[in-house]
Design an enzyme around this catalytic site. Structure first.
Site, PDB file in Angstrom:
ATOM      1  N   LYS A 116      65.345   4.969  78.627  1.00 35.51           N
ATOM      2  CA  LYS A 116      64.121   5.015  78.425  1.00 35.51           C
ATOM      3  C   LYS A 116      63.183   3.694  78.328  1.00 35.51           C
ATOM      4  O   LYS A 116      62.260   3.405  78.682  1.00 35.51           O
ATOM      5  CB  LYS A 116      63.345   6.222  77.520  1.00 35.51           C
ATOM      6  CG  LYS A 116      63.485   7.574  78.359  1.00 35.51           C
ATOM      7  CD  LYS A 116      62.990   8.573  77.307  1.00 35.51           C
ATOM      8  CE  LYS A 116      63.337   9.956  78.021  1.00 35.51           C
ATOM      9  NZ  LYS A 116      62.787  11.117  77.100  1.00 35.51           N
ATOM     10  N   LYS A 158      60.446   8.803  69.875  1.00 38.18           N
ATOM     11  CA  LYS A 158      61.251   9.353  71.097  1.00 38.18           C
ATOM     12  C   LYS A 158      62.759   8.768  71.019  1.00 38.18           C
ATOM     13  O   LYS A 158      62.802   7.690  70.769  1.00 38.18           O
ATOM     14  CB  LYS A 158      60.321   8.810  72.239  1.00 38.18           C
ATOM     15  CG  LYS A 158      59.165   9.622  72.329  1.00 38.18           C
ATOM     16  CD  LYS A 158      58.503   9.244  73.498  1.00 38.18           C
ATOM     17  CE  LYS A 158      58.764   9.919  74.867  1.00 38.18           C
ATOM     18  NZ  LYS A 158      58.048   9.497  75.978  1.00 38.18           N
ATOM     19  N   GLY A 164      63.714  16.042  78.110  1.00 38.23           N
ATOM     20  CA  GLY A 164      63.522  17.564  77.643  1.00 38.23           C
ATOM     21  C   GLY A 164      62.806  17.799  76.380  1.00 38.23           C
ATOM     22  O   GLY A 164      62.993  19.010  75.962  1.00 38.23           O
ATOM     23  N   HIS A 208      49.682  15.514  82.135  1.00 35.76           N
ATOM     24  CA  HIS A 208      50.540  15.004  82.697  1.00 35.76           C
ATOM     25  C   HIS A 208      50.682  14.971  84.279  1.00 35.76           C
ATOM     26  O   HIS A 208      50.580  15.980  84.776  1.00 35.76           O
ATOM     27  CB  HIS A 208      51.922  16.240  82.320  1.00 35.76           C
ATOM     28  CG  HIS A 208      53.521  15.455  82.547  1.00 35.76           C
ATOM     29  ND1 HIS A 208      54.327  15.506  81.850  1.00 35.76           N
ATOM     30  CD2 HIS A 208      53.842  15.039  83.812  1.00 35.76           C
ATOM     31  CE1 HIS A 208      55.265  15.088  82.366  1.00 35.76           C
ATOM     32  NE2 HIS A 208      55.181  14.916  83.615  1.00 35.76           N
ATOM     33  N   ARG A 291      65.363  11.515  91.095  1.00 35.43           N
ATOM     34  CA  ARG A 291      65.989  12.765  91.772  1.00 35.43           C
ATOM     35  C   ARG A 291      64.878  13.540  92.391  1.00 35.43           C
ATOM     36  O   ARG A 291      63.505  13.199  92.018  1.00 35.43           O
ATOM     37  CB  ARG A 291      66.928  13.377  91.078  1.00 35.43           C
ATOM     38  CG  ARG A 291      66.088  13.897  89.545  1.00 35.43           C
ATOM     39  CD  ARG A 291      66.709  14.893  88.609  1.00 35.43           C
ATOM     40  NE  ARG A 291      65.914  15.107  87.555  1.00 35.43           N
ATOM     41  CZ  ARG A 291      64.662  15.940  87.171  1.00 35.43           C
ATOM     42  NH1 ARG A 291      64.333  16.580  88.404  1.00 35.43           N
ATOM     43  NH2 ARG A 291      64.475  15.969  86.087  1.00 35.43           N
ATOM     44  N   VAL A 294      61.861  19.670  90.639  1.00 34.45           N
ATOM     45  CA  VAL A 294      61.519  21.101  90.677  1.00 34.45           C
ATOM     46  C   VAL A 294      60.525  21.590  91.460  1.00 34.45           C
ATOM     47  O   VAL A 294      60.545  22.559  92.575  1.00 34.45           O
ATOM     48  CB  VAL A 294      61.719  21.882  89.343  1.00 34.45           C
ATOM     49  CG1 VAL A 294      61.472  23.466  89.595  1.00 34.45           C
ATOM     50  CG2 VAL A 294      62.942  21.757  88.668  1.00 34.45           C
TER      51      VAL A 294
END
Length: 450
Positions: A116, A158, A164, A208, A291, A294
């Site tokens: 990150k 963070k 997650g 978001h 990637r 979902v």
């Protein structure tokens, strides 16, 4: 083009990839644990290989077993889906060393965006707006307190590795900073084996927003609009929609161009998602997922572009055939993640599905690998299906979603369908007036009977 693709995943995403392969005339190999021997993707694939016992570490995360399955079946490419090894640079490197194509970006890009701190630095260099914060990992408490004071409280501590929501703590003031650092480092060490943390400004009521990108690794890249994923519980997305009710066309075009230009400069290959927090008209980069997501179906519903199909073509070496001017946004789409969980407590609910009746009709898509009589194993993620609904307008989409939720029947286990029946009738949701904290606050103040 590839002759045979091994699908290194399970559940609905394995079936989704399998369908795209069949439409391209490519043979498929399903891999499965002993717990998934009767899974739908295993039944429909041209070949199947058992790769181990139920625990994911012994099967779906077992690189030697996956490599052996490729060798046994002669697969010349691997599609990782999402989760498991989809963002594992080592896996991509190993496949390459054996002349097997990893259907995804380069290992180098996976590594850059998987860290990150490096991802944030790269985004900043490419002209993508970032959240104010530390330039890298903070090594001492003194540095952390100084940086937090400079950017102003509240701040977010963070984990540099992973995601997650793990290794993440909020410090509202200086007194809370030491505890936030200690707690975040400890959780990051346990979850990811790395206690490095960094600091960012904590936004109070952000949305978001994520931008879907597609590149060919040959200097061509486009964006496919944004998705609003603000309805979350414990940093896990629950409901996603496209396009966002919070953006206008000007802001959409602006951030889309910034992201597409950045991916072209990076020579990014495949699909990817740039995730932002959005508040008061400003975008702040938080991470990139290298990637398939979902929630990719909502983008497919409003653009008519098959993202998995494009992934496979680009991985085979084809140049991108879609130009930015070819991308148009038609109507509105919403996705609800149907989990095998108690809808009020979110406790897992594995077991046998005694009755399964998904909704249908115009503008309705259900991505699922389950069927009536299927036994949901307790070893994996609780997602059993995704209900995706499209309408000409957001209002029409919401009306269609309400009808579909009433029609959707899952018996034998508990599911999150009742939660969505409540959400679709909520006035804030109807008005598109929600942020990333909305769902947790609503669940805390307005509990409902499952």
């Amino acid at each position: 083009m590839f002759n045979k693709i091994l699908i290194a995943n399970r559940g609905e995403i394995a079936l989704r990839v399998l369908r795209a392969c069949k439409e391209l005339g490519i043979e498929t190999v399903a891999v499965h644990s002993t717990a998934d021997a009767n899974a739908m993707h295993v039944r429909l694939a041209d070949e199947s290989v058992c790769i181990g016992p139920p625990p994911a570490r012994d099967s779906y995360l077992n690189i030697p077993s996956l490599l052996a399955a490729c060798e046994i079946t002669g697969a010349d490419a691997v599609h990782p889906g999402y989760g498991f090894l989809s963002e594992n640079a080592r896996f991509a490197d190993i496949l390459s060393a054996h002349n097997i194509t990893f259907i995804g970006p380069t290992a180098e890009h996976i590594r850059i965006m998987g860290d990150k701190i490096e991802a944030k630095a790269t985004a900043k260099r490419l002209g993508i707006p970032v959240v104010p914060g530390s330039d890298g990992a903070v090594t001492t408490d003194e540095d952390a307190h100084r940086i937090a004071a400079d950017i102003g409280y509240p701040v977010l501590v963070k984990a540099a590795a992973g995601g997650g929501g793990r290794g993440m703590r909020v410090a509202l003031n200086e007194e809370e900073m030491s505890m936030a650092l200690s707690s975040a480092r400890s959780e990051a060490k346990n979850a990811f084996g790395d206690d490095s943390v960094y600091i960012e400004k904590y936004l109070l009521k952000p949305r978001h927003i994520e931008v879907q990108v597609l590149g060919d690794g040959q200097g061509n890249a486009i964006h496919l609009g944004e998705r609003d994923c603000s309805l979350q519980r414990r940093h896990q997305k629950v409901w996603e929609e496209a396009l966002s009710p919070a953006l206008n066309q000007e802001s959409r075009d602006k951030i889309g161009k910034i992201v597409a230009d950045a991916m072209a400069e990076l020579n990014y290959a495949g699909v990817g998602t740039i995730e932002f927090l959005y508040e008061d008209g400003e975008f702040y980069f938080i991470e990139m997922n290298t990637r398939l997501q979902v929630e990719h179906p909502v983008t497919e519903m409003i653009t008519g572009i098959d993202l998995v199909n494009e992934q496979i073509k680009v991985a085979s070496g084809a140049a991108l055939q879609i130009r930015q001017s070819d991308v148009t946004f038609n109507g509105h789409a919403i996705e609800c993640r149907i989990n095998a969980e108690n809808p009020a407590t979110f406790a897992p609910s594995p077991g046998k599905i005694s009755y399964w009746h998904p909704p249908g009709g115009l503008g309705v898509r259900v991505d699922s690998g389950v069927y009536q009589g299927y036994n949901i194993p307790p070893h994996y993620d609780s997602l059993i299906g995704k209900l995706i609904v499209h309408g000409r307008t957001r209002v029409e989409c919401m009306m269609r979603l309400r009808r579909c939720l009433d029609e959707f029947v899952v018996d034998g286990i508990q599911s999150t369908i009742p939660l969505f029946r409540h959400l679709v009738d909520n006035q804030d949701i109807a008005n598109g007036m929600y942020d990333i904290h909305w769902l947790e606050k609503w669940l805390a103040t307005e509990p409902f009977e499952a």
